[in-house]
Design a protein around this motif. Sequence first.
Motif, PDB file in Angstrom:
ATOM      1  N   PHE A  95       0.859  -1.200   0.000  1.00 11.54           N
ATOM      2  CA  PHE A  95       0.000   0.000   0.000  1.00 11.54           C
ATOM      3  C   PHE A  95       0.885   1.235   0.000  1.00 11.54           C
ATOM      4  CE2 PHE A  95      -3.210  -2.864   1.979  1.00 11.54           C
ATOM      5  CZ  PHE A  95      -4.239  -2.624   1.085  1.00 11.54           C
ATOM      6  N   LEU A  96       0.499   2.196  -0.810  1.00  3.58           N
ATOM      7  CA  LEU A  96       1.187   3.483  -0.822  1.00  3.58           C
ATOM      8  C   LEU A  96       0.180   4.463  -0.219  1.00  3.58           C
ATOM      9  CD1 LEU A  96       3.906   4.468  -2.039  1.00  3.58           C
ATOM     10  CD2 LEU A  96       2.683   4.969  -4.149  1.00  3.58           C
ATOM     11  N   VAL A  97       0.454   4.945   0.996  1.00  5.80           N
ATOM     12  CA  VAL A  97      -0.563   5.769   1.663  1.00  5.80           C
ATOM     13  C   VAL A  97      -0.058   7.189   1.925  1.00  5.80           C
ATOM     14  CG1 VAL A  97      -1.566   3.714   2.755  1.00  5.80           C
ATOM     15  CG2 VAL A  97       0.057   5.136   4.038  1.00  5.80           C
ATOM     16  N   GLY A  98      -0.979   8.056   2.236  1.00  6.35           N
ATOM     17  CA  GLY A  98      -0.641   9.446   2.514  1.00  6.35           C
ATOM     18  C   GLY A  98      -1.801  10.339   2.137  1.00  6.35           C
ATOM     19  N   HIS A  99      -1.764  11.594   2.622  1.00  6.31           N
ATOM     20  CA  HIS A  99      -2.833  12.550   2.303  1.00  6.31           C
ATOM     21  C   HIS A  99      -2.776  12.939   0.825  1.00  6.31           C
ATOM     22  CE1 HIS A  99      -3.549  12.907   6.549  1.00  6.31           C
ATOM     23  NE2 HIS A  99      -2.273  13.227   6.769  1.00  6.31           N
ATOM     24  N   GLY A 104       2.213  12.756  -2.721  1.00  4.10           N
ATOM     25  CA  GLY A 104       3.139  12.296  -3.770  1.00  4.10           C
ATOM     26  C   GLY A 104       2.847  10.892  -4.283  1.00  4.10           C
ATOM     27  N   LYS A 105       1.710  10.292  -3.843  1.00  4.40           N
ATOM     28  CA  LYS A 105       1.381   8.913  -4.253  1.00  4.40           C
ATOM     29  C   LYS A 105       1.216   8.813  -5.781  1.00  4.40           C
ATOM     30  CE  LYS A 105      -2.528   8.606  -1.917  1.00  4.40           C
ATOM     31  NZ  LYS A 105      -2.753   9.924  -1.279  1.00  4.40           N
ATOM     32  N   SER A 106       0.386   9.688  -6.317  1.00  5.75           N
ATOM     33  CA  SER A 106       0.113   9.619  -7.763  1.00  5.75           C
ATOM     34  C   SER A 106       1.352   9.947  -8.577  1.00  5.75           C
ATOM     35  CB  SER A 106      -1.015  10.576  -8.132  1.00  5.75           C
ATOM     36  OG  SER A 106      -2.203  10.127  -7.528  1.00  5.75           O
ATOM     37  N   THR A 107       2.201  10.832  -8.042  1.00  5.11           N
ATOM     38  CA  THR A 107       3.426  11.179  -8.771  1.00  5.11           C
ATOM     39  C   THR A 107       4.307   9.941  -8.918  1.00  5.11           C
ATOM     40  OG1 THR A 107       3.290  13.368  -7.804  1.00  5.11           O
ATOM     41  CG2 THR A 107       5.383  12.776  -8.829  1.00  5.11           C
ATOM     42  N   ILE A 108       4.396   9.148  -7.843  1.00  8.30           N
ATOM     43  CA  ILE A 108       5.189   7.912  -7.919  1.00  8.30           C
ATOM     44  C   ILE A 108       4.670   7.007  -9.036  1.00  8.30           C
ATOM     45  CG2 ILE A 108       5.586   5.713  -6.683  1.00  8.30           C
ATOM     46  CD1 ILE A 108       6.244   7.317  -4.201  1.00  8.30           C
ATOM     47  N   LEU A 146       0.774  -2.893  -6.294  1.00  8.46           N
ATOM     48  CA  LEU A 146       1.096  -1.640  -5.607  1.00  8.46           C
ATOM     49  C   LEU A 146      -0.167  -0.789  -5.667  1.00  8.46           C
ATOM     50  CD1 LEU A 146       3.089   0.454  -4.357  1.00  8.46           C
ATOM     51  CD2 LEU A 146       3.656   1.155  -6.683  1.00  8.46           C
ATOM     52  N   MET A 147      -0.709  -0.497  -4.495  1.00  3.00           N
ATOM     53  CA  MET A 147      -1.985   0.230  -4.478  1.00  3.00           C
ATOM     54  C   MET A 147      -1.869   1.521  -3.677  1.00  3.00           C
ATOM     55  SD  MET A 147      -5.655  -1.169  -3.135  1.00  3.00           S
ATOM     56  CE  MET A 147      -6.838  -0.046  -2.385  1.00  3.00           C
ATOM     57  N   ALA A 148      -2.123   2.641  -4.370  1.00  6.52           N
ATOM     58  CA  ALA A 148      -2.125   3.932  -3.683  1.00  6.52           C
ATOM     59  C   ALA A 148      -3.521   4.170  -3.128  1.00  6.52           C
ATOM     60  CB  ALA A 148      -1.751   5.032  -4.661  1.00  6.52           C
ATOM     61  N   THR A 149      -3.614   4.567  -1.882  1.00  4.63           N
ATOM     62  CA  THR A 149      -4.943   4.798  -1.297  1.00  4.63           C
ATOM     63  C   THR A 149      -4.827   5.702  -0.078  1.00  4.63           C
ATOM     64  OG1 THR A 149      -6.931   3.730  -0.399  1.00  4.63           O
ATOM     65  CG2 THR A 149      -4.831   2.731   0.200  1.00  4.63           C
ATOM     66  N   LEU A 203       3.701   8.213   2.794  1.00  5.52           N
ATOM     67  CA  LEU A 203       4.348   9.426   2.296  1.00  5.52           C
ATOM     68  C   LEU A 203       3.767  10.650   2.983  1.00  5.52           C
ATOM     69  CD1 LEU A 203       4.121   8.735  -1.545  1.00  5.52           C
ATOM     70  CD2 LEU A 203       6.268   8.868  -0.279  1.00  5.52           C
ATOM     71  N   ASP A 204       4.628  11.639   3.204  1.00  2.60           N
ATOM     72  CA  ASP A 204       4.139  12.927   3.694  1.00  2.60           C
ATOM     73  C   ASP A 204       5.012  14.018   3.096  1.00  2.60           C
ATOM     74  OD1 ASP A 204       2.525  14.652   5.156  1.00  2.60           O
ATOM     75  OD2 ASP A 204       3.977  14.721   6.808  1.00  2.60           O
ATOM     76  N   GLU A 205       4.384  14.938   2.436  1.00  2.00           N
ATOM     77  CA  GLU A 205       5.087  16.039   1.759  1.00  2.00           C
ATOM     78  C   GLU A 205       6.265  15.555   0.917  1.00  2.00           C
ATOM     79  OE1 GLU A 205       5.914  19.006   4.680  1.00  2.00           O
ATOM     80  OE2 GLU A 205       3.828  19.672   4.674  1.00  2.00           O
ATOM     81  N   GLY A 206       6.039  14.472   0.174  1.00  2.00           N
ATOM     82  CA  GLY A 206       7.042  13.989  -0.775  1.00  2.00           C
ATOM     83  C   GLY A 206       8.136  13.138  -0.178  1.00  2.00           C
ATOM     84  N   LYS A 207       8.031  12.814   1.129  1.00  2.00           N
ATOM     85  CA  LYS A 207       9.077  11.988   1.742  1.00  2.00           C
ATOM     86  C   LYS A 207       8.452  10.708   2.298  1.00  2.00           C
ATOM     87  CE  LYS A 207      12.201  15.643   3.074  1.00  2.00           C
ATOM     88  NZ  LYS A 207      12.411  16.695   4.010  1.00  2.00           N
TER      89      LYS A 207
END
Lengths: 308, 224
Positions: free
Chosen positions: B31-35, B39-43, B190-193, B209-213
């Motif tokens: 899971f790729l998580v974050g607000h 940066g989830k979609s950018t990845i 790999l799932m962004a959510t 992720l938070d603010e690109g990190k």
Amino acid sequence: MMLKAERILKYTYQHIVRNGWLSFASIAIMTLTFFVISIFSFTVYSVNVILHYYESKSQIIVFFNPNAPISYIQSVKKDIIDTGKASNIKYVSKQQAFTNFEKVLKTQNPQLANAVDLNALPPSYEISTTSLSNLEDIANILYKVKAQSKGEINNILYFKSVVQFLKKAVSIITSIGIGLIIFLSIISFVIIIITIAITINSHSEDIEIMKLVGATDTYVSGPFIIEGAFYGIIGVFISSIILYLIYLVISTSYRKSVLLPILSFFQGIPIPQYSILLLLEIIGIEIFIGIVIGAISSFIAISRYLKK
Amino acid sequence: MLTFKNVSKNYKNRAVLDNINFNIDEGEFVFLVGHSGAGKSTIIRLIIKEENLTSGSIHFAGYDIEKLNKKALPFLRREIGVVFQDFKLLDRKTAFENVAFALELSDHTNREIKKGVDYILDMVGLSSKSKFFPNQLSGGERQRVAIARALVNNPHILIADEPTGNLDPSVSWDIIQLLNKINSWGTTILMATHASDVVNSMQKRVIALDEGKIIRDSEGGYNE
């Protein structure tokens, strides 16, 4: 390769059929464009034919002295033939001139007709050429011959101003016509490009999706380019049929002179005749142009998306 | 199989990804998580080369993604199955044609395509609606078509960008179950959510992720 081609054709078919209204609009624009350009081209061509008809009817008439020896008259004919510019030289003898004169006068003024003596009328040559400049050249030669003659040539009838007017009209109409055709063509092609661009715009999301799932540029653009070419073919085909029907109606009613009174004014002028072979050739060339324009328009419109 | 090494991405001098490092192995469910805006979609866009990175490198199944030229790009994309939040289905194609399109690109024969598409539509439970156009399907059904399309080429990895973002909770759960099933057959996912309940219930590897990190990379729930 065959599989790829088959699929590109399948996508093209789906684009056209599933976008019914847009396809219809594109075909309508193509039809209208080719129709207007064709009508205009045919009009310019026909006006030229009419002017050339008058051009070919223009004549120089050389009147000889009624006593001029026949050998002299024949030598003048030889001078004219030697120029190679005369299309027809008609000799009107004294007797013929008298018959013609009598025919006209008998109905209008019988008394005068009886008073005219056969020998008073001069023999003449009526000279026609294929173009007005040839007519002018022959006229100049004849003026020289007359200057050197000892009274054997009575008069030369040559309507210089009418000829010059016709000559000018032919050249002006031709250049304005060609200019307008070029102008119209450019405008029309821009309209075609815009129409096809609108069609492709409606597919912009599809193009993006296709690229995201791994479609190559050929797969994405192929159907659009063929689609554009297809609109070109159909547009030309429909406009050609309409034009041919109009041509048939005008040419038959022209011969019978029943459609429009104005057409009877042109009676006698041979309207341009087109053989089936020539018509097919014209349609073939137009279809080729339609394909090229349709495909190029699509290519221009789609390249915008492929660059992304 | 998928490696991000010191990856940074800037938009007009603003860093949206800052020195990202991670590696995903074959068969994993991550899971790729974050607000929003983390940066989830950018990845994801960098993996499918919809965008170019500013620095670093991304390697995937033998491809150095940054060095890939325009001609090779379609071939990379055929090896990655992507599912989007807004489905990205071709509206003028039926469910069958949407899925078949992915196979047609890789020059499969018509017979192979028919067999493959029928199988995959059956797997996602849509064989009875194969002739429907996307606008005749519900949101969940559309997402199933998108998953079928992403899977039909047998990709190395299935990337899902907020696949449940536009769906009702019950439908979302169906989609997650489907993805879990696909993963159990060996496909890397790999799932962004930002659906915390989904992440919490699955207890898989989470890259936060938070603010690109990257602020966390471990197994567990959304906030652990």
